[in-house]
Design a protein around this motif. Structure first.
Motif, short mmCIF file in Angstrom:
data_model
loop_
_atom_site.label_atom_id
_atom_site.label_comp_id
_atom_site.label_asym_id
_atom_site.label_seq_id
_atom_site.Cartn_x
_atom_site.Cartn_y
_atom_site.Cartn_z
N ASP A 84 37.33 48.65 37.91
CA ASP A 84 38.67 48.68 37.29
C ASP A 84 38.60 48.25 35.82
N GLU A 85 37.67 47.34 35.54
CA GLU A 85 37.55 46.85 34.17
C GLU A 85 36.99 47.98 33.28
N LEU A 86 36.06 48.74 33.82
CA LEU A 86 35.56 49.91 33.07
C LEU A 86 36.70 50.88 32.80
N MET A 87 37.54 51.13 33.81
CA MET A 87 38.61 52.11 33.65
C MET A 87 39.63 51.65 32.61
N ALA A 88 39.87 50.35 32.54
CA ALA A 88 40.78 49.83 31.51
C ALA A 88 40.18 50.11 30.12
N ARG A 89 38.86 49.96 30.03
CA ARG A 89 38.16 50.21 28.76
C ARG A 89 38.26 51.68 28.36
#
Ligand code: OSB
Ligand code: MG
Length: 369
Positions: A84-89
């Motif tokens: 999810d953190e990658l997708m926010a990026r």
């Protein structure tokens, strides 16, 4: 995790049987695979694009370009905690959900493997066996269609989805009802109708279908809500739903009695799971759609289908329905009673045949931090 390398493979795989929808006929799949590695693990994802921008605006070329210029450099730039953190990026890039989803899928596979969990457990899935149906393309004659239905019923599939378009809708479906009786059956129009076709759609309404998938425009929810009020048969949305928010709005106005969840169209497993959560809270059933995936995308579909709101059989059929030889080992199999046993090994749970991927690839790109 810190990614050490990301590779993209452009593949072309011949389908065993041409697949025709209201927007065209596919004899060969063209798509991308993403291979991501850390110091000691490898993860795989599938970019479920096609060669042509007919189902979606994304193509092999747009996805390759967006991955190369934005998504991959940003994924390599610093460690990733959770997918999810990658997708926010990556969210600064608008759209391009299939490209994002292929990369996110590889990172989810790695994330699950890091934890020693099968992907479905990492996603919070519960079932170890999922129910599946089949999607049957538009066939040249009613007789050939009946033969397909006969074959797939015999193989155990739990529901038949038949592609329709104006002129090839009521009569073929009526023929299936006359021959096979009250089998679980639905139709998918891929946006081939408009509200002015109400009389045609009313004919389909007499057939006792489980649902009609995406009858109206690919970007519409308003007219679908109007249509839903006119028909007994539930409306299922596919093309119109690109995010959990789209699902919320469609449900709110009564445009979606059912939602087809495709990981690529929604922009990844995280978005697919959130869409599922919204539908489940609203009491709207969901099922997992397909994009004629190779084994890699197929295993991601199997994993998401284990979430509790997937209460209807999806389109995730056996590898052998599509391919003479898949790129995973073992292939995805369907039991004689129309289910897939969910793999329990870490990550996607089956091995990817890297030698076969490399030999099938007509394009290959590798990136490092
Ligand atoms: O509309 O669900 C669709 C395949 C390609 C593009 C769109 C669709 C489909 C299918 C096939 O219906 C599902 C599958 O067997 O993978
Ligand atoms: Mg569809």
């Amino acid at each position: 995790m810190q990614l050490r390398q990301i590779e993209v493979f452009a593949l072309q795989m011949r389908l065993r049987h041409p697949f025709e929808t209201s927007f065209g006929r596919e004899e060969e799949r063209e798509f991308l695979l993403v291979r991501a590695q850390t110091d000691d693990l490898v993860g795989w994802g599938e970019v479920t694009v096609s060669r042509d921008p007919f189902y979606s605006y994304e193509t092999v070329e747009t996805a390759e370009s967006v991955l190369r210029n934005y998504l991959i450099p940003w994924a390599l730039a610093k460690p990733i905690g959770h997918p999810d953190e990658l997708m926010a990026r990556l969210s600064q890039v608008r759209g391009h959900h299939m490209a994002k989803s292929g990369l996110e899928g590889a990172v989810w596979d790695l994330y699950a493997k890091e934890q020693g969990l099968p992907l479905y457990r990492a996603l919070g899935g519960e079932r170890s066996e999922i129910e599946v149906g089949i999607s049957i393309g538009i066939e040249p004659t009613v007789d050939l269609l009946l033969r397909q239905v006969d074959r797939f019923l015999g193989e155990g599939y739990r529901r038949m989805k038949i592609k329709v378009k104006p002129g090839q809708d009521y009569l073929p479906l009526r023929a299936i009802r006359d021959r096979f009786g009250d089998i679980p059956m639905m139709a998918d129009a891929n946006s081939a109708y408009s509200l002015s076709d109400l009389s045609l759609l009313r004919q389909l309404d007499e057939l006792g279908l489980m649902m009609i998938e995406q009858p109206l425009s690919h970007d519409d929810i308003i007219d679908h809500a109007k249509l839903a009020a006119e028909l007994q048969t539930p409306i299922c949305l596919d093309e119109s739903i690109h995010s959990p928010e789209d699902a919320r709005k469609a449900i709110e106005i009564g445009a979606a009695g059912v939602i087809n969840i495709k990981i690529g169209r929604l922009g990844g497993l995280g978005a697919a799971r959130r869409t599922h959560d919204i539908a489940r809270t609203a009491g709207i059933p969901v099922w997992c759609g397909g994009m004629l995936e190779s084994g890699v995308g197929r295993l991601h579909n199997v994993a998401i289908t284990t979430l509790p709101g997937f209460t209807l059989p999806g389109d995730t059929a056996a590898s052998s329905r599509y391919w003479d030889e898949d790129i995973i080992e073992p292939e995805v199999d369907v039991t004689p009673h129309g289910t897939i046993i969910v793999p329990q090994a870490p990550g996607i749970g089956h091995a990817v045949r890297e030698d076969r991927v490399r030999s099938l690839a007509h394009g290959h790109w590798a990136y490092r931090p």
